[in-house]
Scaffold this motif. Structure first.
Motif, mmCIF file in Angstrom:
data_model
loop_
_atom_site.group_PDB
_atom_site.id
_atom_site.type_symbol
_atom_site.label_atom_id
_atom_site.label_comp_id
_atom_site.label_asym_id
_atom_site.label_seq_id
_atom_site.Cartn_x
_atom_site.Cartn_y
_atom_site.Cartn_z
ATOM 1 N N GLN A 1 27.735 12.073 -43.033
ATOM 2 C CA GLN A 1 26.702 12.310 -44.043
ATOM 3 C C GLN A 1 25.727 13.387 -43.565
ATOM 4 O OE1 GLN A 1 25.107 8.347 -44.562
ATOM 5 N NE2 GLN A 1 26.084 8.188 -46.576
ATOM 6 N N ASP B 1 27.440 16.775 -43.694
ATOM 7 C CA ASP B 1 27.557 17.227 -45.079
ATOM 8 C C ASP B 1 26.224 17.762 -45.578
ATOM 9 O OD1 ASP B 1 30.232 16.539 -45.150
ATOM 10 O OD2 ASP B 1 29.920 14.660 -46.246
ATOM 11 N N ALA B 2 25.135 17.068 -45.262
ATOM 12 C CA ALA B 2 23.802 17.515 -45.677
ATOM 13 C C ALA B 2 23.471 18.863 -45.029
ATOM 14 C CB ALA B 2 22.745 16.471 -45.316
ATOM 15 N N SER C 1 25.627 21.120 -44.025
ATOM 16 C CA SER C 1 26.488 22.114 -44.660
ATOM 17 C C SER C 1 25.910 22.546 -46.009
ATOM 18 C CB SER C 1 27.888 21.538 -44.842
ATOM 19 O OG SER C 1 28.717 22.467 -45.475
ATOM 20 N N ASP C 2 25.432 21.571 -46.784
ATOM 21 C CA ASP C 2 24.826 21.886 -48.085
ATOM 22 C C ASP C 2 23.597 22.770 -47.901
ATOM 23 O OD1 ASP C 2 26.772 20.335 -49.269
ATOM 24 O OD2 ASP C 2 25.459 18.601 -49.620
ATOM 25 N N LEU C 3 22.762 22.446 -46.932
ATOM 26 C CA LEU C 3 21.556 23.227 -46.670
ATOM 27 C C LEU C 3 21.911 24.652 -46.262
ATOM 28 C CD1 LEU C 3 18.473 23.405 -46.303
ATOM 29 C CD2 LEU C 3 18.819 22.635 -43.950
ATOM 30 N N ASP D 1 24.631 26.280 -46.992
ATOM 31 C CA ASP D 1 25.175 26.968 -48.170
ATOM 32 C C ASP D 1 24.048 27.453 -49.077
ATOM 33 O OD1 ASP D 1 27.765 26.558 -47.307
ATOM 34 O OD2 ASP D 1 28.140 24.837 -48.651
ATOM 35 N N GLU D 2 23.027 26.610 -49.282
ATOM 36 C CA GLU D 2 21.879 26.990 -50.108
ATOM 37 C C GLU D 2 21.158 28.187 -49.513
ATOM 38 O OE1 GLU D 2 19.207 23.717 -50.785
ATOM 39 O OE2 GLU D 2 20.851 22.408 -51.429
ATOM 40 N N GLU D 3 20.934 28.158 -48.193
ATOM 41 C CA GLU D 3 20.244 29.264 -47.537
ATOM 42 C C GLU D 3 21.061 30.553 -47.611
ATOM 43 O OE1 GLU D 3 18.941 28.215 -43.609
ATOM 44 O OE2 GLU D 3 17.515 26.745 -44.373
ATOM 45 N N ASP E 1 23.178 31.311 -49.996
ATOM 46 C CA ASP E 1 23.086 31.763 -51.387
ATOM 47 C C ASP E 1 21.760 32.471 -51.640
ATOM 48 O OD1 ASP E 1 25.585 30.694 -51.873
ATOM 49 O OD2 ASP E 1 24.834 28.882 -52.882
#
Length: 125
Positions: free
Chosen positions: A89, A92-93, A95-97, A99-101, A103
């Motif tokens: 978890q 994954d969090a 990785s999401d962060l 990806d957002e940065e 982008d």
């Protein structure tokens, strides 16, 4: 002599012995050759692993072969499972962060590229 599987696995020599047995049964001498320890010291570690139920010994003539007994390792796996879920978890969090940065950085670069460019003296090109 520790019999608790976690206490047994705390020793790096014992962990390395178990790792080497993943490839299949091996004789004591071959296992001892992996270390800069005397054969009696390696035999003692093997005895601890045997007592804990992590390996079994098979006499073959004058030699003793050791086999991995993975059933006791299931105890470790069961104990670690909730932590594995936790770390998945968290990863994954992260990785999401990331990806957002990434982008946001891509958007900023695109915005900078949309404006007119100026040369070194500030004149529009």
């Amino acid at each position: 002599m520790p019999t608790d599987v976690f206490g047994v696995l705390a020793n790096p020599v014992r962990r390395r012995l178990l790792e080497s047995l993943r490839e299949g049964p091996r004789p004591t001498g071959e296992l001892a050759a992996l270390f800069e320890l005397g054969r009696p010291a390696v035999s003692e570690h093997l005895a601890v692993l045997r007592t804990a139920g992590l390996v079994r010994e098979e006499p073959r003539g004058r030699h003793r072969f050791y086999h991995l007994e993975p059933a006791r390792l299931a105890e470790v796996s069961e104990w670690l499972h909730p932590f594995e879920h936790y770390w998945r978890q968290r990863m994954d969090a992260l990785s999401d962060l990331l990806d957002e940065e990434a982008d946001e950085a891509d958007e900023e670069q695109a915005d900078e590229g949309d404006g007119e460019q100026a040369d070194e003296q500030g004149h529009k090109k």
